[in-house]
Every structure is written in C-alpha cells, then in structure tokens.
Design a protein around this motif. Structure first.
Motif, PDB file in Angstrom:
ATOM      1  N   ALA A  76       0.702  -1.222   0.041  1.00 45.39           N
ATOM      2  CA  ALA A  76       0.156  -0.143   0.131  1.00 45.39           C
ATOM      3  C   ALA A  76       0.632   1.359  -0.109  1.00 45.39           C
ATOM      4  CB  ALA A  76      -1.090  -0.094   1.028  1.00 45.39           C
ATOM      5  N   CYS A  77       1.966   1.306   0.577  1.00 43.38           N
ATOM      6  CA  CYS A  77       2.920   2.308   0.764  1.00 43.38           C
ATOM      7  C   CYS A  77       4.181   2.519  -0.287  1.00 43.38           C
ATOM      8  CB  CYS A  77       3.377   2.852   2.165  1.00 43.38           C
ATOM      9  SG  CYS A  77       2.017   3.022   3.123  1.00 43.38           S
ATOM     10  N   ARG A  78       4.194   1.338  -1.300  1.00 43.28           N
ATOM     11  CA  ARG A  78       4.947   1.078  -2.233  1.00 43.28           C
ATOM     12  C   ARG A  78       6.586   1.120  -1.765  1.00 43.28           C
ATOM     13  NH1 ARG A  78       0.832   4.096  -4.130  1.00 43.28           N
ATOM     14  NH2 ARG A  78       0.085   3.767  -6.137  1.00 43.28           N
ATOM     15  N   PRO A  79       6.570  -0.001  -1.023  1.00 41.97           N
ATOM     16  CA  PRO A  79       7.890  -0.072  -0.242  1.00 41.97           C
ATOM     17  C   PRO A  79       8.998  -0.501  -1.399  1.00 41.97           C
ATOM     18  CG  PRO A  79       6.596  -2.102  -0.095  1.00 41.97           C
ATOM     19  CD  PRO A  79       5.857  -1.288  -0.925  1.00 41.97           C
ATOM     20  N   LYS A  80      10.334  -0.241  -1.016  1.00 38.67           N
ATOM     21  CA  LYS A  80      11.564  -0.335  -1.513  1.00 38.67           C
ATOM     22  C   LYS A  80      11.899  -1.950  -1.584  1.00 38.67           C
ATOM     23  CE  LYS A  80      12.527   3.882  -2.642  1.00 38.67           C
ATOM     24  NZ  LYS A  80      11.399   4.489  -1.928  1.00 38.67           N
ATOM     25  N   LEU A  81      11.503  -2.546  -0.320  1.00 31.49           N
ATOM     26  CA  LEU A  81      11.878  -3.891  -0.219  1.00 31.49           C
ATOM     27  C   LEU A  81      10.715  -4.870   0.273  1.00 31.49           C
ATOM     28  CD1 LEU A  81      13.597  -6.428   0.263  1.00 31.49           C
ATOM     29  CD2 LEU A  81      14.491  -5.488   2.366  1.00 31.49           C
ATOM     30  N   LEU A  82      10.285  -5.726  -0.326  1.00 34.59           N
ATOM     31  CA  LEU A  82       9.165  -6.570   0.242  1.00 34.59           C
ATOM     32  C   LEU A  82       9.790  -7.969   0.727  1.00 34.59           C
ATOM     33  CD1 LEU A  82       6.068  -7.133   0.655  1.00 34.59           C
ATOM     34  CD2 LEU A  82       6.178  -8.345  -1.670  1.00 34.59           C
ATOM     35  N   ILE A  83       9.391  -8.545   1.942  1.00 40.98           N
ATOM     36  CA  ILE A  83       9.948  -9.657   2.452  1.00 40.98           C
ATOM     37  C   ILE A  83       8.477 -10.540   2.550  1.00 40.98           C
ATOM     38  CG2 ILE A  83      10.750 -11.152   4.555  1.00 40.98           C
ATOM     39  CD1 ILE A  83      12.204  -8.362   5.075  1.00 40.98           C
ATOM     40  N   GLY A 128       8.922  -2.068  -8.938  1.00 42.59           N
ATOM     41  CA  GLY A 128      10.701  -1.922  -9.088  1.00 42.59           C
ATOM     42  C   GLY A 128      11.188  -2.287  -7.498  1.00 42.59           C
ATOM     43  N   MET A 129      10.598  -3.113  -6.817  1.00 42.96           N
ATOM     44  CA  MET A 129      11.023  -3.197  -5.387  1.00 42.96           C
ATOM     45  C   MET A 129      11.994  -4.552  -5.555  1.00 42.96           C
ATOM     46  SD  MET A 129       7.636  -4.409  -3.951  1.00 42.96           S
ATOM     47  CE  MET A 129       6.644  -5.904  -4.624  1.00 42.96           C
ATOM     48  N   ALA A 130      12.609  -4.546  -4.486  1.00 46.73           N
ATOM     49  CA  ALA A 130      13.567  -5.676  -4.202  1.00 46.73           C
ATOM     50  C   ALA A 130      12.807  -6.549  -3.236  1.00 46.73           C
ATOM     51  CB  ALA A 130      14.847  -5.340  -3.733  1.00 46.73           C
TER      52      ALA A 130
END
Length: 321
Positions: free
Chosen positions: A170-177, A205-207
């Motif tokens: 929802a907050c467009r993270p840089k990294l998703l686990i 475009g996230m890692a």
C-alpha cells in the motif's frame, strides 16, 4: 551500494534452560530490484532472520547479540522504535506466513488496508479509500470496492493472501519480505500468487526476499538463493548455478527431495534425521550427523563460507573431495 546489507547477524532467545542462538553470523547483500530466495527446513532460522531485519521480535526473550542490518545506509539495529515504524511500510514491508492469523478477524479488509496508508501518508479519507481500492484491484481482488466491507473469514485462502499483499504494498515499499507466501494454498492458487508477486515486483520496481522451504518456489521467483541450516547460512549462489551445481550436501539433499515428472522410484527421496534443536546443536558442522559424506574432521570445527566458484559460496570441507 546494496539496498540491504546484513552482516554477521546473531539473534539469541532466552529459554528455560538458558540462551540459545536462533541464527548465527548470517550475512548477505541485496541489490535494488533483486529477488533473494532464502530456503531451508522449518526451524532453520529463515523467519527469525526476517523478523530481526524488521525489528519485530519481542525483547525479551529475543536479543540481537551481534551484527548489523544496513538498509539504504542506515543500521536498523541502532534505530529507536519510532524511527523503525517510519521504515516499516514505505521502506520495508512484510507478508507473513498465515494470512488467516495475520489479518484481524474483527476489522474489515478495507479498514486493514487503509490503516497502513493512514499511518504513513497524509491523505484525505477519500484518497485513502481510493488507494485501498486501487491496491485490492492490483492484487486481483474482484469487485474491490464492494469487498472493502468484507471480513477475513468471508474470503478464500488465496484472496486473504492477496489482501496481505495489498496491505504490504500500500505504501510502495523499496523492499518486500514474503515469508512462505504460498503456504497452505493449493498448487493452482500458489501459481497465481507467485505470478502476481512477480508482476507486482516489476510494476513497483522493488527488491524482494522470498522465504520458503519449497525449492519450486525458489526456482520460479529468485535471482539468487541463500540456503540456511540450523541457524547458519551454508550456501549462496545464483539460482541457476545452485540448481545445476549444488555444492553443499544439504542443498543436494533438498534438491533430491523434489519429485520430477520422469521419476520412476516408488518412494520419494528424503534427508535422514531431523534438524537439531537450537540448544542442542552438535559441534563442528551442524549437518554432519545427517550427512552421508561426513568424516571426523567435519565435527572438529564449524566450517565457514568459502568461495568455490564466481558468486558461489558454500560451507563444507568435503567439496571437491
């Protein structure tokens, strides 16, 4: 510079019989846009690694004994809780193992998605609602505006997992686990969730860090693989290199347990023995009691990760022997 750099991370739990290390000296780097798969049996330390990165382990009984977790130049282990709350969501987000227990049963799914947006962004109520509907639509929830008022028990397992993805993104993270993102789902829904994760990764475009015990999930999603056993990292390589040329006997054992379409054996392969408990781990190589190639020297000292090929490390003294 790496997006995330974990170095010599050790997390200890206080138990009734003393302290026990859940993970020891775990190190890895993650580049922007990369997908790292972390694989191993249940109890190998995969989820503890992720929860330590997120700062979500209760203290006590957990305690980070050593190491660093540097995200975008900041060591997360040195940040106060208020600063970590600002990073969780727009910086690093996490999808937990079981959506039925991760979602709050007394709140609607719309309220749970909007809660994350409200916590990190200053938007009007109308804009928050619109963003939540947009995220539910992106993760493939049918009639998303109508489903905003549904409760978790009204959704299927696959839909609940999609809601968890919507909350995380929802907050467009840089990294998703993603911790076991396909657990308890049938194979058709598993494939849909994996395709969705890869599509969303490309769009945002996230890692990603994908945690699983399923080698098939690793093959489908990861660029690079970290194999963990009994709290330690024992092999790391590019995904194609790991599957084509596994070096550690444990990795070879995991791959041999995966059934194939042309398999003619009556029984599936299995690794003998069980994972040692954190407080009762053997001296030397922890896999030695289960390893068909173990010799006396394997029990003398804990082997470290050694580079055996470009970008391929393994912790075993028997490689090449």
């Amino acid at each position: 510079m790496s997006l995330l750099s974990v170095a010599n991370l050790t997390t200890i739990f206080q138990t009734g019989s003393g302290e026990a290390a859940a993970i020891e000296n775990v190190s890895f780097d993650l580049q922007e846009g990369e997908i790292l798969g972390i694989v191993g049996e249940s109890g190998s330390g995969k989820s503890v690694t992720a929860l330590t990165i997120m700062g979500l382990l209760p203290t006590p009984p957990a305690r980070v004994a050593s190491g660093s977790v540097v995200f975008q130049g900041q060591d997360l282990l040195r940040l106060p809780e208020a600063a970590m709350r600002r990073i969780r969501g727009p910086g690093i987000a996490m999808v937990f193992q079981e959506p039925m227990t991760s979602l709050n049963p007394v709140f609607t799914i719309g309220e749970q998605v909007m809660e994350t947006i409200r916590a990190h962004e200053r938007l009007s109520q109308r804009a928050v609602f619109a963003r939540a509907v947009e995220m539910l639509e992106k993760v493939g929830i049918p009639s998303p505006a109508a489903r905003m008022t549904d409760y978790p028990h009204q959704l299927s397992g696959g839909q609940r997992q999609r809601v968890m993805l919507a909350i995380a993104l929802a907050c467009r993270p840089k990294l998703l686990i993603a911790d076991e993102p396909t657990t308890a789902l049938d194979v058709t829904i598993q494939a849909q969730i994996l395709d969705l994760i890869l599509d969303l990764r490309s769009e945002f475009g996230m890692a990603m860090i994908v945690i699983t015990h399923n080698m098939g999930v690793i093959a489908e999603t990861a660029d690079r693989v970290l194999v963990m056993y009994a709290g330690q990292a024992i092999e790391e390589a590019q995904v194609t290199d790991l599957f084509d040329h596994p070096l550690h006997p444990y990795t070879s054992g995991l791959l041999s347990c995966v059934p194939t379409l042309d398999q003619r054996e009556d029984r599936l392969a299995a690794i003998p023995g069980t994972l040692p408990e954190p407080g009762r781990r053997p001296p030397g190589c922890r896999f030695a009691p289960r390893c068909p190639r173990a010799i006396a020297e394997c029990r003398a000292a804990v082997p470290g990760l050694i580079m055996h090929a470009p970008a391929h490390t393994a912790a075993c003294i028997r490689i090449g022997a």
